[in-house]
Design an enzyme around this catalytic site. Structure first.
Site, mmCIF file in Angstrom:
data_model
loop_
_atom_site.group_PDB
_atom_site.id
_atom_site.type_symbol
_atom_site.label_atom_id
_atom_site.label_comp_id
_atom_site.label_asym_id
_atom_site.label_seq_id
_atom_site.Cartn_x
_atom_site.Cartn_y
_atom_site.Cartn_z
ATOM 1 N N MET A 1 -5.762 26.466 63.950
ATOM 2 C CA MET A 1 -6.419 27.773 64.011
ATOM 3 C C MET A 1 -7.652 27.687 64.923
ATOM 4 S SD MET A 1 -5.812 29.572 60.353
ATOM 5 C CE MET A 1 -7.129 28.770 59.462
ATOM 6 N N GLY A 2 -7.700 26.636 65.730
ATOM 7 C CA GLY A 2 -8.789 26.519 66.697
ATOM 8 C C GLY A 2 -10.065 25.977 66.078
ATOM 9 N N LEU B 1 -11.685 23.405 67.272
ATOM 10 C CA LEU B 1 -11.152 22.044 67.152
ATOM 11 C C LEU B 1 -12.242 21.007 66.919
ATOM 12 C CD1 LEU B 1 -8.581 22.221 70.096
ATOM 13 C CD2 LEU B 1 -8.237 22.809 67.686
ATOM 14 N N HIS B 2 -11.873 19.986 66.179
ATOM 15 C CA HIS B 2 -12.766 18.843 65.963
ATOM 16 C C HIS B 2 -11.940 17.571 66.147
ATOM 17 C CE1 HIS B 2 -10.822 18.665 62.072
ATOM 18 N NE2 HIS B 2 -11.210 19.904 61.808
ATOM 19 N N HIS C 1 -8.421 17.330 64.699
ATOM 20 C CA HIS C 1 -7.329 17.963 65.456
ATOM 21 C C HIS C 1 -6.915 17.082 66.635
ATOM 22 C CE1 HIS C 1 -9.298 21.732 63.782
ATOM 23 N NE2 HIS C 1 -8.057 21.861 63.377
ATOM 24 N N GLY D 1 -2.281 17.708 59.469
ATOM 25 C CA GLY D 1 -3.304 16.817 58.925
ATOM 26 C C GLY D 1 -3.118 16.611 57.428
ATOM 27 N N SER E 1 -13.011 22.595 60.120
ATOM 28 C CA SER E 1 -13.711 23.641 60.868
ATOM 29 C C SER E 1 -14.693 24.383 59.961
ATOM 30 C CB SER E 1 -12.705 24.633 61.446
ATOM 31 O OG SER E 1 -11.735 23.939 62.200
HETATM 32 O O1 PAF Z 1 -3.846 24.093 58.931
HETATM 33 C C1 PAF Z 1 -4.019 25.076 59.669
HETATM 34 O O2 PAF Z 1 -4.880 25.106 60.544
HETATM 35 C C2 PAF Z 1 -3.146 26.305 59.468
HETATM 36 O O3 PAF Z 1 -2.871 26.514 58.131
HETATM 37 C C3 PAF Z 1 -1.873 26.308 60.302
HETATM 38 C C4 PAF Z 1 -0.936 25.165 59.895
HETATM 39 C C5 PAF Z 1 -2.208 26.183 61.772
HETATM 40 C C6 PAF Z 1 -1.097 27.617 60.101
HETATM 41 O O4 PAF Z 1 -1.862 28.713 60.489
#
Ligand code: PAF
Length: 288
Positions: A30-31, A33-34, A37, A154, A193
């Site tokens: 979901m952006g 990022l760290h 990710h 993760g 995040s």
């Molecule tokens: O873990 C996440 O960031 C979200 O739940 C995912 C897997 C990208 C789905 O929106």
């Protein structure tokens, strides 16, 4: 690195790759990022090799947030995310619009969801009743767009990884699900995040989540027999209570794959918890 913003464009590209025999690795996010990710990106790269491609999606999925949750204020920084992706060797950032992922939803005309009925019942599913329906729906849709051979999730979201693995099996997706280890700050806090919501005092006290895992391991390790759940839960809840900023949501003990709760906790049992710091809800988990 390319940026694709449309589901159909992503599918066309993925089909081209598949026809050329190119392996596709996928990291859904979901952006904001760290390092956690980025470690998933490296894992995806390891899986598909230098000749494969790695796609990272950035999409703050509205259907997995409850009405009172942080959807609108969820942190976003697309430029920084792109820079990190470029540095990490991502080939395509897929950042679809709402209209492309949920056609018709803005006028109330979207009506298809994917629901897993068993592993979603406890823990996050209790505290966030509509959450997993949103997760399984978006992950299934993303799989249809990216057509990956391997997708990396993760371990911090342990229940999510188990639910997605089950959905992948049950719906016959030809995707290998890889669950990569949780990355932690030097004081033990799992990277997330949402950590940015914490004020300095809450951040200091948030180490209690990893301390709970450490204490549970200690208790299980030094007991000759499996420990009754309630006794251990009370002991761990007492540790959380030593941090005035923390409010415990749950601590659960369960089988790592079926997520079935256990009555006695031994080596190999999995523990997961959620703790509020003000409005911020943090989760963590570990194998005992
Ligand atoms: O873990 C996440 O960031 C979200 O739940 C995912 C897997 C990208 C789905 O929106």
């Amino acid at each position: 690195m390319r940026i694709l913003r449309d589901a159909a464009a992503m599918q066309r590209q993925a089909l081209k790759w598949l026809r050329a025999g190119t392996r596709i690795g996928f990291v859904p996010t979901m952006g904001y990022l760290h390092e956690g990710h980025i470690s998933l990106v490296h894992e995806a790269r390891r899986r598909v090799g230098a000749s494969g491609v790695v796609v990272l999606s950035i999409y703050v999925n509205p259907t997995q947030f409850g009405p009172k949750e942080d959807f609108t204020k969820y942190p976003r920084d697309f430029r920084r995310d792109c820079r990190l992706c470029r540095e990490a060797g991502v080939d395509v950032v897929f950042t679809p619009s709402d209209a492309s992922m949920y056609p018709g939803r803005d006028t109330g005309d979207y009506s298809t969801y994917v629901v897993e009925e068993r592993l979603t019942q406890g823990m996050e599913g209790v505290s966030r009743p509509t959450h997993f329906r949103g997760v399984t729906t978006i992950v299934a849709k993303l799989f249809h767009c990216v057509l990956p051979e391997v997708a990396v999730f993760g371990a911090k979201d342990w229940q999510q990884a188990a639910v997605v693995s089950r959905m992948t099996r049950d719906l016959n997706f030809p995707v290998r699900i890889v669950v990569a280890e949780t990355r932690r700050e030097t004081d033990g806090l799992a990277m997330s995040s949402r950590n940015r919501y914490l004020d300095p005092e809450q951040r200091r006290q948030a180490t209690v989540l990893s301390e709970v895992i450490g204490l549970a391991r200690l208790e299980v390790g030094r007991s000759k027999r499996p420990v009754p759940v309630e006794r251990l839960r009370q002991r761990l809840a007492a540790l959380v209570a030593t941090r005035p900023a923390a409010r415990l949501d749950y601590i659960e003990f369960f089988h790592p794959e079926t997520l079935q709760p256990v009555e006695r906790v031994g080596t190999g049992t999995h523990l997961a918890m959620a703790v509020f710091f003000g409005a911020t809800r943090l989760i963590d988990n570990g194998r005992l």
